[in-house]
Design a protein around this motif. Sequence first.
Motif, PDB file in Angstrom:
ATOM      1  N   MET A  16       0.819  -1.215   0.000  1.00 17.77           N
ATOM      2  CA  MET A  16       0.000   0.000   0.000  1.00 17.77           C
ATOM      3  C   MET A  16       0.854   1.267   0.000  1.00 17.77           C
ATOM      4  N   VAL A  17       2.041   1.194   0.613  1.00 17.51           N
ATOM      5  CA  VAL A  17       2.836   2.412   0.798  1.00 17.51           C
ATOM      6  C   VAL A  17       3.800   2.657  -0.352  1.00 17.51           C
ATOM      7  N   THR A  18       3.993   1.677  -1.246  1.00 18.42           N
ATOM      8  CA  THR A  18       5.116   1.773  -2.183  1.00 18.42           C
ATOM      9  C   THR A  18       4.933   2.836  -3.250  1.00 18.42           C
ATOM     10  N   ARG A  19       3.678   3.127  -3.635  1.00 15.76           N
ATOM     11  CA  ARG A  19       3.483   4.108  -4.712  1.00 15.76           C
ATOM     12  C   ARG A  19       3.993   5.493  -4.308  1.00 15.76           C
ATOM     13  N   HIS A  20       4.032   5.753  -3.027  1.00 12.43           N
ATOM     14  CA  HIS A  20       4.519   7.054  -2.537  1.00 12.43           C
ATOM     15  C   HIS A  20       6.021   7.214  -2.769  1.00 12.43           C
ATOM     16  N   TYR A  21       6.729   6.101  -2.937  1.00  8.82           N
ATOM     17  CA  TYR A  21       8.192   6.154  -3.043  1.00  8.82           C
ATOM     18  C   TYR A  21       8.680   5.947  -4.477  1.00  8.82           C
ATOM     19  N   ALA A  22       7.790   6.018  -5.445  1.00  9.35           N
ATOM     20  CA  ALA A  22       8.195   5.861  -6.847  1.00  9.35           C
ATOM     21  C   ALA A  22       9.189   6.943  -7.242  1.00  9.35           C
ATOM     22  N   GLY A  23      10.288   6.537  -7.874  1.00  7.75           N
ATOM     23  CA  GLY A  23      11.291   7.484  -8.337  1.00  7.75           C
ATOM     24  C   GLY A  23      12.288   7.930  -7.278  1.00  7.75           C
ATOM     25  N   ARG A  24      12.201   7.369  -6.092  1.00  2.52           N
ATOM     26  CA  ARG A  24      13.121   7.752  -5.027  1.00  2.52           C
ATOM     27  C   ARG A  24      14.210   6.701  -4.859  1.00  2.52           C
ATOM     28  N   ASN A  25      15.086   6.906  -3.885  1.00  2.00           N
ATOM     29  CA  ASN A  25      16.251   6.026  -3.722  1.00  2.00           C
ATOM     30  C   ASN A  25      15.904   4.753  -2.955  1.00  2.00           C
ATOM     31  N   VAL A  26      14.789   4.156  -3.312  1.00  6.42           N
ATOM     32  CA  VAL A  26      14.394   2.896  -2.691  1.00  6.42           C
ATOM     33  C   VAL A  26      13.703   2.061  -3.759  1.00  6.42           C
ATOM     34  N   VAL A  27      13.983   0.757  -3.745  1.00  9.50           N
ATOM     35  CA  VAL A  27      13.354  -0.154  -4.692  1.00  9.50           C
ATOM     36  C   VAL A  27      12.675  -1.270  -3.920  1.00  9.50           C
ATOM     37  N   PHE A  28      11.794  -1.976  -4.614  1.00 10.83           N
ATOM     38  CA  PHE A  28      11.006  -3.023  -3.968  1.00 10.83           C
ATOM     39  C   PHE A  28      11.095  -4.297  -4.803  1.00 10.83           C
ATOM     40  N   ARG A  29      11.317  -5.400  -4.106  1.00 14.43           N
ATOM     41  CA  ARG A  29      11.402  -6.691  -4.769  1.00 14.43           C
ATOM     42  C   ARG A  29      10.391  -7.661  -4.142  1.00 14.43           C
ATOM     43  N   PRO A  30       9.751  -8.508  -4.963  1.00 16.77           N
ATOM     44  CA  PRO A  30       8.828  -9.506  -4.413  1.00 16.77           C
ATOM     45  C   PRO A  30       9.545 -10.436  -3.446  1.00 16.77           C
ATOM     46  N   PHE A  31       8.793 -10.923  -2.471  1.00 17.32           N
ATOM     47  CA  PHE A  31       9.330 -11.905  -1.520  1.00 17.32           C
ATOM     48  C   PHE A  31       8.536 -13.191  -1.685  1.00 17.32           C
ATOM     49  N   GLU A  32       9.272 -14.306  -1.757  1.00 14.08           N
ATOM     50  CA  GLU A  32       8.638 -15.618  -1.850  1.00 14.08           C
ATOM     51  C   GLU A  32       9.264 -16.571  -0.839  1.00 14.08           C
ATOM     52  N   PRO A  33       8.408 -17.373  -0.168  1.00 15.24           N
ATOM     53  CA  PRO A  33       6.955 -17.486  -0.292  1.00 15.24           C
ATOM     54  C   PRO A  33       6.237 -16.185   0.121  1.00 15.24           C
ATOM     55  N   ASN A  34       5.050 -16.011  -0.406  1.00  9.54           N
ATOM     56  CA  ASN A  34       4.317 -14.780  -0.132  1.00  9.54           C
ATOM     57  C   ASN A  34       4.009 -14.603   1.351  1.00  9.54           C
ATOM     58  N   VAL A  35       4.155 -13.365   1.811  1.00 11.48           N
ATOM     59  CA  VAL A  35       3.674 -12.952   3.132  1.00 11.48           C
ATOM     60  C   VAL A  35       2.544 -11.959   2.877  1.00 11.48           C
ATOM     61  N   ILE A  36       1.338 -12.332   3.254  1.00 11.66           N
ATOM     62  CA  ILE A  36       0.163 -11.554   2.875  1.00 11.66           C
ATOM     63  C   ILE A  36      -0.142 -10.470   3.916  1.00 11.66           C
ATOM     64  N   PHE A  37      -0.332  -9.266   3.410  1.00  8.75           N
ATOM     65  CA  PHE A  37      -0.871  -8.171   4.211  1.00  8.75           C
ATOM     66  C   PHE A  37      -2.355  -8.055   3.865  1.00  8.75           C
ATOM     67  N   ARG A  38      -3.195  -8.238   4.840  1.00 11.87           N
ATOM     68  CA  ARG A  38      -4.643  -8.207   4.622  1.00 11.87           C
ATOM     69  C   ARG A  38      -5.237  -7.043   5.399  1.00 11.87           C
ATOM     70  N   SER A  39      -6.080  -6.264   4.752  1.00 12.93           N
ATOM     71  CA  SER A  39      -6.700  -5.125   5.425  1.00 12.93           C
ATOM     72  C   SER A  39      -8.210  -5.189   5.293  1.00 12.93           C
ATOM     73  N   LEU A  40      -8.891  -4.504   6.203  1.00 17.42           N
ATOM     74  CA  LEU A  40     -10.347  -4.559   6.305  1.00 17.42           C
ATOM     75  C   LEU A  40     -10.943  -3.158   6.297  1.00 17.42           C
ATOM     76  N   LEU A  41     -12.108  -3.035   5.668  1.00 16.29           N
ATOM     77  CA  LEU A  41     -12.930  -1.842   5.833  1.00 16.29           C
ATOM     78  C   LEU A  41     -13.866  -2.085   7.011  1.00 16.29           C
ATOM     79  N   LEU A  42     -13.966  -1.111   7.895  1.00 18.07           N
ATOM     80  CA  LEU A  42     -14.757  -1.257   9.114  1.00 18.07           C
ATOM     81  C   LEU A  42     -15.904  -0.254   9.129  1.00 18.07           C
ATOM     82  N   TYR A  43     -17.055  -0.704   9.662  1.00 15.64           N
ATOM     83  CA  TYR A  43     -18.222   0.152   9.804  1.00 15.64           C
ATOM     84  C   TYR A  43     -18.866  -0.126  11.158  1.00 15.64           C
ATOM     85  N   PRO A  44     -19.634   0.830  11.690  1.00 20.10           N
ATOM     86  CA  PRO A  44     -20.388   0.543  12.917  1.00 20.10           C
ATOM     87  C   PRO A  44     -21.345  -0.619  12.693  1.00 20.10           C
TER      88      PRO A  44
END
Length: 291
Positions: free
Chosen positions: A243-271
């Motif tokens: 979720m955070v990586t698009r903010h760092y496009a073009g900067r001095n940081v790169v991102f590589r896939p990790f395997e096996p996958n480690v899943i980040f799961r997020s939820l929308l919450l309502y009352p």
Amino acid sequence: MKYRQVEAFHALMISGSTVRAAEIMGITQPAVSRLIADLEHSVRFTLFDRIRGRLVATPEARLFFREVDESFRGLDRLRAAAAGIRDYGEGTLRIGCFAAGSVSLVPAAIRAFRAKHPDIRLTFHVKSSADIRNGIVDGQYDIGLAADEIDNSGIDSQVFCSYAGVIAMPKDHPLAGHKVITPTDLADIALLGLVAEDRARQRLDALLGAEGINPNYALETPNSATICALAEDGNAVGLVNPMVTRHYAGRNVVFRPFEPNVIFRSLLLYPANVQKSRLIREFSGILLAQR
């Protein structure tokens, strides 16, 4: 005194003639005259004198009109409030979000929403996932975005997204040449880690442990964005929520896939057990489109 009589009086005062008042109300001129006569009987004083064929408001009528006009202004405010509630719920939207979603995803949704509804008042709080969940329960937020480690009791929730984590690193790091990072690549490497209670961190540690690797955490933080910022300026690497990586496009940081996958799961919450207003439904749709 009846509302229709007062309405006729108000129309006559603002228009200056029974003909125009009748047009405003959509009735006949004699009907306006009857309503005014009935109102005079109710208030027991004269509202209009006929001078040279024209109706002229009496001093008592002008005093009475001040109160009537104020009441009609109040009705106009009620109509506006009703329209706002009909179209947009309360006319306000209170958003709670965990750190990863606050970097670019939710701000982008807010910008898109405000472009369509500039008059809707928004509040946007960034807190831990547990605090967002508690804020939903306590009525502080209308909608929340949180990681999946929260307690789901007492709220309504839906899966927002599930992303495979990536490894953040400086552009000149030795691992930057790898297309994919594996657990063995992280042996004896300085790591930037999420806090121990984070579920993604726990899944990563389990994968490293299965390979007999004792992770070398130089720093721990609850925020993926912090890991990206530190990776950009240092020589350590860390698993982050995409979720955070698009903010760092073009900067001095790169991102590589990790395997096996480690899943980040997020939820929308309502009352819980509360029907979603049009306002909340529309913002949810915009937010889901940002994924």
